[in-house]
Design a protein around this motif. Structure first.
Motif, short mmCIF file in Angstrom:
data_model
loop_
_atom_site.label_atom_id
_atom_site.label_comp_id
_atom_site.label_asym_id
_atom_site.label_seq_id
_atom_site.Cartn_x
_atom_site.Cartn_y
_atom_site.Cartn_z
N TRP A 106 15.98 -9.06 3.27
CA TRP A 106 16.95 -9.26 2.03
C TRP A 106 16.42 -8.53 0.70
O TRP A 106 15.25 -7.81 0.87
N PRO A 107 17.41 -8.27 -0.08
CA PRO A 107 16.76 -7.31 -1.43
C PRO A 107 15.85 -8.11 -2.21
O PRO A 107 15.95 -9.39 -2.07
N VAL A 108 15.00 -7.57 -2.89
CA VAL A 108 14.16 -8.26 -3.69
C VAL A 108 14.20 -7.58 -5.21
O VAL A 108 14.78 -6.77 -5.30
N LYS A 109 13.91 -8.52 -6.10
CA LYS A 109 14.02 -8.33 -7.45
C LYS A 109 12.67 -7.94 -8.04
O LYS A 109 11.98 -8.74 -8.25
N VAL A 110 12.42 -6.62 -8.20
CA VAL A 110 11.05 -6.15 -8.68
C VAL A 110 11.41 -5.10 -9.46
O VAL A 110 12.47 -4.18 -9.54
N ASP A 111 10.12 -4.67 -10.16
CA ASP A 111 10.22 -3.28 -10.72
C ASP A 111 9.89 -2.23 -9.73
O ASP A 111 8.56 -2.22 -9.20
N PRO A 112 10.68 -1.18 -9.49
CA PRO A 112 10.23 -0.25 -8.32
C PRO A 112 9.00 0.36 -8.68
O PRO A 112 8.26 0.60 -7.55
N GLY A 113 8.84 0.78 -9.68
CA GLY A 113 7.61 1.78 -9.98
C GLY A 113 6.37 0.94 -9.88
O GLY A 113 5.18 1.33 -9.14
N GLU A 114 6.40 -0.46 -10.36
CA GLU A 114 5.23 -1.30 -10.11
C GLU A 114 5.19 -1.65 -8.60
O GLU A 114 3.89 -2.04 -8.17
N LEU A 115 6.25 -1.95 -7.87
CA LEU A 115 6.12 -2.24 -6.37
C LEU A 115 5.15 -1.02 -5.87
O LEU A 115 4.14 -1.28 -5.04
N GLU A 116 5.59 0.20 -5.96
CA GLU A 116 5.18 1.38 -5.27
C GLU A 116 3.54 1.43 -5.90
O GLU A 116 2.54 1.64 -4.75
N LEU A 117 3.21 1.22 -6.84
CA LEU A 117 2.05 1.03 -7.45
C LEU A 117 1.06 -0.06 -6.73
O LEU A 117 -0.04 0.17 -6.09
N ALA A 118 1.80 -1.31 -6.59
CA ALA A 118 1.04 -2.30 -5.84
C ALA A 118 0.87 -1.96 -4.39
O ALA A 118 -0.32 -1.91 -3.91
N LEU A 119 1.60 -1.46 -3.63
CA LEU A 119 1.67 -0.81 -2.27
C LEU A 119 0.47 0.17 -2.12
O LEU A 119 -0.32 0.41 -1.46
N LEU A 120 0.53 0.94 -3.22
CA LEU A 120 -0.50 1.91 -3.06
C LEU A 120 -1.93 1.78 -3.37
O LEU A 120 -2.69 2.06 -2.61
N ASN A 121 -2.10 0.52 -4.25
CA ASN A 121 -3.60 0.10 -4.18
C ASN A 121 -3.75 -0.57 -3.27
O ASN A 121 -5.17 -0.60 -2.90
N LEU A 122 -2.80 -1.39 -2.38
CA LEU A 122 -3.22 -1.91 -1.40
C LEU A 122 -3.65 -1.07 -0.26
O LEU A 122 -4.70 -1.29 0.56
N ALA A 123 -2.99 0.20 -0.18
CA ALA A 123 -3.20 1.13 0.76
C ALA A 123 -4.72 1.59 0.42
O ALA A 123 -5.54 2.09 1.65
N VAL A 124 -4.85 1.84 -0.60
CA VAL A 124 -6.19 2.66 -0.98
C VAL A 124 -7.34 1.74 -0.54
O VAL A 124 -8.46 2.24 0.04
N ASN A 125 -7.27 0.33 -0.88
CA ASN A 125 -8.08 -0.52 -0.47
C ASN A 125 -8.40 -0.62 0.94
O ASN A 125 -9.53 -0.69 1.78
N ALA A 126 -7.24 -0.70 1.78
CA ALA A 126 -7.36 -0.70 3.34
C ALA A 126 -8.04 0.66 3.71
O ALA A 126 -8.93 0.36 4.54
N ARG A 127 -7.76 1.72 2.96
CA ARG A 127 -8.49 2.93 3.48
C ARG A 127 -10.03 3.03 3.20
O ARG A 127 -10.63 3.28 4.28
N ASP A 128 -10.50 2.24 2.19
CA ASP A 128 -11.95 2.23 1.89
C ASP A 128 -12.57 1.21 2.75
O ASP A 128 -13.73 1.32 3.12
N ALA A 129 -11.75 0.32 3.26
CA ALA A 129 -12.28 -0.86 4.40
C ALA A 129 -12.49 -0.12 5.77
O ALA A 129 -13.20 -0.97 6.39
N MET A 130 -11.93 1.11 6.01
CA MET A 130 -11.91 1.48 7.21
C MET A 130 -12.48 3.12 7.24
O MET A 130 -11.87 4.14 7.43
N PRO A 131 -13.83 3.37 7.05
CA PRO A 131 -14.60 4.31 6.78
C PRO A 131 -14.54 5.19 8.11
O PRO A 131 -14.58 6.47 7.97
N ALA A 132 -14.34 4.44 9.16
CA ALA A 132 -14.77 5.26 10.35
C ALA A 132 -13.23 5.38 11.14
O ALA A 132 -13.24 5.81 12.19
N GLY A 133 -12.22 5.00 10.44
CA GLY A 133 -10.93 5.20 11.08
C GLY A 133 -10.38 3.88 11.30
O GLY A 133 -11.15 2.81 11.39
#
Length: 789
Positions: free
Chosen positions: A506-533
């Motif tokens: 379904w389409p979602v009702k969000v601010d696209p810029g804040e959505l991208e920032l939220a997903l980027l923050n989650l990705a960065v935290n996931a990256r830091d949780a996998m130092p060995a890959g």
């Protein structure tokens, strides 16, 4: 006492362990036949000294002369019990104030064989509560003549139907004055306005009883503090026929009421038959040897069903397997007492939360002969405490969020003004120092620090849900490629990335810029949780949330999950991960605001965020974003045409911060405009009629005085509809619901952002017609009688 059996002997030892009460037996002639430790402590006689003596020796000479001991025995013999209160005599001749009950004891044939006597020493309470002496005197008068209580009846509508002497004395009315009138006449005007009389009858009818304290009125208009009880009365057929109302004047006792509440409650429980407590004895092995009415009421077993059974049957299977019953008896035997709370099992298999006390009982030689066990059902109390704790936790969280939001708002405005000065001056210096590489590197560092400060403020506003969002319908599947590219750009090659956003989402009702920032923050935290890959997965699915399952949201949502195969989050850390500034990284490795932004974005978008993690097996964070009923914008529409860059405009700058005003004016002049700066809205209104008319008003939102920047913009729109207004703000809650009413430029802004905002504002439509900056300026100057430049 040939009738006494061995179980009764055990019960006598239970009674003997109660040292706060004198509990003993009399034979049919009133001679003492048994004597417990409490009796020896209170009255001073040992068992050898008193057994066989008449209990009348405990009475004063005047009471013996009046025949009180014989009357009490006669009353108990005729009515089953006699209750008394008064002075009694100890062995040493001293007096103590006694509260006593005398119960007749009969054998199976109904023949009187003696009396049970329970006495309590209330001397200290009486001496410490001199303020209660008058109330106690009234109580005795009530017993003798019921004149200290106003006792009367009401019909179902609250009309008075009868009136006693106590009511006449307390309230001052004769029966003829009040019978047939409504009982609300005794309430104060404020209570009548609040509907207290009707509410008290409604409560009594609904719950069977109404109790309260408050001010009441006498006939002469004076007030007294009253203790009021209203009981609903029903006839034999269960039909409601009225109310019984008892009122007592406790003005003098009001100050001492709280201190007496607990003891009065205990006394009522005792008189009521002790049905709220399970009181029974166990032998040394834990076998039930006797059983009271409270135990039957709470646990469901009759005495015949449970006596001779092991008390462990009241415990859950888990507790029995863990040896809890055995440990309870062992602790009581070793220390003398065991207390605990936990689940217990009734006869029908249902569970209740119990407060239990086990006391070891020993004979005169110190040999353990059993245990006294007291159990109380406190399920409702525990549920209420848990509910109160949850409410406190929710309130604390809400207060923390509100406090942080208010703090963030104030800090954001001032902080962004500071960043505006730093960033603006750096931009101004860049043109002057463009031939100095060392100076340019310094300016790069200054501007980078300003951008970090801007990001910090933005994350704080997002967490506290005060970020100004521009929600629109977004198709996640259409953005799958762009989102994967965005996430991949900041991740090392050691990580594999999978993005699964199916077309059925379904389409979602969000601010696209804040959505991208939220997903980027989650990705960065996931990256830091996998130092060995490892592997990072972004998936989404449609879901419908039911009420009560996910906090206070319900309806259609798209669940976006970001999962990693990293180290996981410890259970003690998990509840804190969304708190601002909380981080387990090194000091220079993060601000602790990434997940705070995710939390705030989800909440402000009308959704929520959840997290699940297992140490060594990774983490999954799921965003629930609300479904949009509107269709997303077509991707092929293209970008809007960039307005032509405007130069040479006369701009009125309204800013109460001199440093920010100086920077704003300098940046505008660098863009080729001419500026006039004023420090408040009043000066701005005056400037419109002095000198050259401005082509645009550039005003801050937050300013001191009767009118802020937003109010100024609205006034200019009404009085000068063709004069464009551009707002600037570091943060203001007043702009939350502004929508597209006025263009807004957020501080700190860059030179190119300022240029685009000024050009777009000068080119905006006016009253439905698109008026370009140059033609609008010429028309306004012609209207004002000025010569074009």
């Amino acid at each position: 006492m040939s009738r006494i059996t061995d179980p009764e002997r055990r019960f006598q030892l239970l009674v003997d362990s109660v040292t706060e009460y004198a509990i003993y037996m009399l034979d049919a002639e009133g001679r003492v036949a048994s004597w417990n430790t409490g009796a020896a402590r209170i009255k001073g006689y040992s068992a050898d000294e008193i057994i066989g003596q008449s209990f009348s020796r405990f009475f004063s000479l005047e009471d013996r002369r009046s025949g009180m001991p014989e009357r009490l025995m006669a009353e108990a013999r005729d009515h089953g019990k006699a209750v008394s209160e008064g002075w009694r005599i100890r062995k040493d001749g001293s007096r103590f104030w006694s509260q006593a009950a005398l119960h007749a004891i009969r054998d199976e044939a109904g023949e009187l064989i003696g009396f049970a006597k329970v006495t309590r020493d209330l001397t200290e309470q009486r001496e410490a509560q001199q303020a209660l002496m008058e109330s106690e005197r009234r109580f005795r008068l009530l017993v003798e003549g019921v004149i200290d209580y106003a006792m009367y009846m009401l019909d179902p509508e609250g009309m008075i139907t009868n009136w006693n002497r106590g009511a006449e004395r307390i309230k001052g009315y004769l029966a003829g004055d009040v019978v047939g009138r409504h009982f609300s006449m005794f309430h104060t005007p404020e209570d009548r306005r609040a509907g207290l009389p009707a509410r008290s009858l409604h409560t009594a009818l609904k719950e069977g009883r109404f109790e309260s304290e408050g001010w009441r009125l006498r006939k002469d208009g004076s007030r007294f503090w009253a203790s009021v009880v209203i009981d609903a009365i029903y006839d034999e057929d269960g039909r409601h026929i009225g109310f019984a109302k008892i009122t007592r004047d406790i003005s003098e006792r009001k100050a001492a009421q709280e201190a007496l509440a607990e003891s009065e409650q205990q006394f009522r429980l005792l008189v009521g038959g002790v049905v709220d407590y399970a009181l029974y004895m166990l032998d040394p092995n834990g076998i039930v040897s006797n059983w009271n009415a409270g135990a039957e009421h709470i646990k469901g077993y009759t005495s015949d069903e449970i006596v001779g059974q092991h008390f462990s049957r009241f415990y859950t299977e888990t507790d029995r397997a863990a040896g809890v019953p055995f440990r309870a008896l062992s602790t009581a035997a070793e220390t003398g007492r065991y207390e605990s709370e936990g689940w217990r099992v009734r006869k029908d298999g249902t569970l209740f939360w119990a407060s239990a006390v086990i006391d070891a009982i020993r004979d005169e030689s110190g040999r353990l002969i059993g245990f006294a066990k007291i159990t109380r059902d406190i399920t409702e109390k525990r549920n209420a405490q848990l509910e109160l704790r949850r409410a406190h936790d929710q309130l604390a969280q809400a207060q923390k969020m509100e406090a942080l939001g208010q703090l963030t708002g104030g800090v954001a405005h001032d902080f962004n003004n500071l960043l505006m000065v730093v960033s603006g001056q750096a931009q101004l210096l860049r043109k002057k120092l463009q031939d100095d590489p060392r100076a340019l590197r310094a300016l790069d560092a200054i501007e980078a620090s300003a951008r970090r400060g801007e990001d910090l403020t933005r994350h704080l506003l997002a967490f506290s849900r005060r970020q100004r969002l521009q929600p629109t319908a977004v198709s996640l599947s259409d953005r799958a490629g762009a989102l994967k590219e965005l996430i991949s750009a900041g991740l090392p090659s050691r990580l594999s990335i999978c993005v699964d956003l199916p077309p059925s989402l379904w389409p979602v009702k969000v601010d696209p810029g804040e959505l991208e920032l939220a997903l980027l923050n989650l990705a960065v935290n996931a990256r830091d949780a996998m130092p060995a890959g490892g592997a990072l997965t972004l998936v989404a699915e449609n879901t419908t949330l039911e009420a009560g399952k996910h906090e206070d949201i319900q309806g259609d949502f798209v669940a976006i999950s970001v999962s990693d195969t990293g180290v996981g989050i410890p259970p003690d850390i998990l509840p804190k991960i969304f708190d601002p500034f909380f981080t387990t990284k090194d000091v220079d490795k993060g601000t602790g605001l990434g997940l705070s932004q995710v939390y705030g974005f989800a909440k402000q978008s009308g959704g929520t965020v959840t997290v699940s993690s297992e140490l060594g097996h990774g983490t999954t964070i799921t965003l629930y974003l609300p479904r949009s009923q509107a269709a997303p914008a077509e991707g092929g529409q293209g970008e809007q045409e960039e307005p032509a860059t405007a130069v040479g405009a006369q701009i009125l700058v309204v800013e109460d911060n001199p440093e920010v005003a100086e920077v704003a004016a300098a940046l505008l002049e660098q863009l080729g405009h001419r500026c006039r700066v004023v420090g408040n809205t009043a000066a701005a209104l005056a400037a419109l009629h002095e000198g050259e008319a401005p082509d645009l008003v550039f005003t801050d939102v937050v300013m001191a005085g009767e009118m802020d920047g937003l109010a100024l913009a609205r006034r200019l729109r009404d009085e000068h509809p063709d004069l464009p207004v551009l707002l600037a703000t570091g943060y203001s809650q007043t702009t939350q619901g502004l929508g597209d009413e006025f263009p807004i430029l957020h501080k700190p802004y860059k030179l190119d952002e300022l240029s685009r905002a000024v050009s777009a504002t000068l080119a905006q439509p006016s009253r439905g017609n698109l008026v370009r900056f140059d033609s609008a300026r010429s028309a306004r100057r012609k209207r004002d009688g000025q010569r074009p430049t």
